[in-house]
Design an enzyme around this catalytic site. Sequence first.
Site, mmCIF file in Angstrom:
data_model
loop_
_atom_site.group_PDB
_atom_site.id
_atom_site.type_symbol
_atom_site.label_atom_id
_atom_site.label_comp_id
_atom_site.label_asym_id
_atom_site.label_seq_id
_atom_site.Cartn_x
_atom_site.Cartn_y
_atom_site.Cartn_z
ATOM 1 N N LYS A 1 11.752 7.728 -5.150
ATOM 2 C CA LYS A 1 10.554 6.921 -5.398
ATOM 3 C C LYS A 1 10.139 7.031 -6.856
ATOM 4 O O LYS A 1 10.238 8.102 -7.466
ATOM 5 C CB LYS A 1 9.431 7.415 -4.472
ATOM 6 N N SER B 1 3.031 3.720 0.505
ATOM 7 C CA SER B 1 3.425 3.243 -0.800
ATOM 8 C C SER B 1 4.910 3.458 -1.085
ATOM 9 O O SER B 1 5.438 2.959 -2.071
ATOM 10 C CB SER B 1 2.599 3.957 -1.874
ATOM 11 N N SER C 1 1.906 7.332 3.312
ATOM 12 C CA SER C 1 2.846 6.623 2.446
ATOM 13 C C SER C 1 4.316 6.931 2.687
ATOM 14 O O SER C 1 5.183 6.242 2.152
ATOM 15 C CB SER C 1 2.511 6.894 0.975
#
Length: 425
Positions: free
Chosen positions: A88, A165, A189
């Site tokens: 990420k 996210s 997330s």
Amino acid sequence: MDYRTMFRVEEKSIAEIQAAYRDGTTTAKAVTQAFLDRIAAYDRRGPQLWAIVVTNPEAIADAEALDRTFAETGKFAGPLHGIPVLIKDNYDVAGLQTTGGSGALIGWVPQKDATAVAKLREAGAIILAKTTMSEWARGGFDNINSVLPTFARNPYNTAHATGGSSGGTGSGVAASFGVAGLGSDTFGSIRNPSSNNALVGLRPSWALVSRAGMVGLYDGRDTAGPMARTVEDLVALLDVIAGVDPADPATAGAEGKVPETYAASLKPDGAKGKRIGVLRQAFPPNTSDPHVVDLFDKAVADLKAAGAEIVDPFIVPEFKDFPPRSHPLSEVKAAIERYLVTTGPEFPKTLAEVMETEKFHPVHEVSLRATVPAPPPREDPIVHQLEADEEKMREVYDAAMRAAGVDAFVLPVASYPPKLNATAT
């Protein structure tokens, strides 16, 4: 055609790939190239998943080095030898851009890996690519940001959201752009995109995994964790990244509490004799999609068939006293600025400076501007109240579990299907 190029990487597990290395069916270089080829074919072309921000130009060279090690020694470099992973874009990767989803950080290239990334490298993993995310991790349903021109798309139905996210990692792993990946979870997330993309995702205990070198959102809730196709693969990553890190003092609490391997807990009969509560208060029928509830009920039936004793419903008497609470703006501001000070001199050092650049997605503008004037967290009464409420909530849930005699309780990650992109914010 080289026989090693015939090995198909789609949906392969860590064990399957490493077995192919051992028997000479394929090489780390060939596997890495196959994943890069899939990214080239499907991320910006074809279905245009837009999961990837940037690929690692050193990935093939790293794979070749691992192949040489194996050829010379007959041994793997570590437990994740030759496994391409996705990271990420809020984790630092030495030599690769880190943006946290913010256009204000485009061009920022750290020279040191985040601790979790460094541990993956040391275990033999190949850092393949950085994945898109919600801007500054501020999004639970989607992952729109000011770095890429659009949402990441769900590989199972591109009209739908990946979840946020960590939606880029979710989409990328689901699309076999890598074997597994890293996400971060402050308020769902990791769990939301794992659910949306049919993956296994773990929000570990707080500070079990170091957050050093990771753009955070709220230190008291931030967790770093793995996302994968199977529990076995998830555990393989967790075994590598969990542990104490002096660069993240909060991890001191993990001292002496990390087992030699979490794989020892992966037992086919592990549910036998356990009392598992069903927290139906969290997904009442009038606000829950019946198809989601039906799937969840089938999962509960599977647990019962595996030997668990089901307590349905499991009741927390004070449940309504603890509704979801947003992150305090003071903590969000502090977390972002804590990372900004680590960037180069040409990049913003405060959230106010970020807003001055005008490099933000319009979806996030209002909330970001509201965050700029927030006080320091220790001066924020909202933080103190939230911490007190969370402590009371833990006590209440613990008391309810003891009263019901349950070992754990279950609920859906979300009580509704993945939302449509552009309507999920």
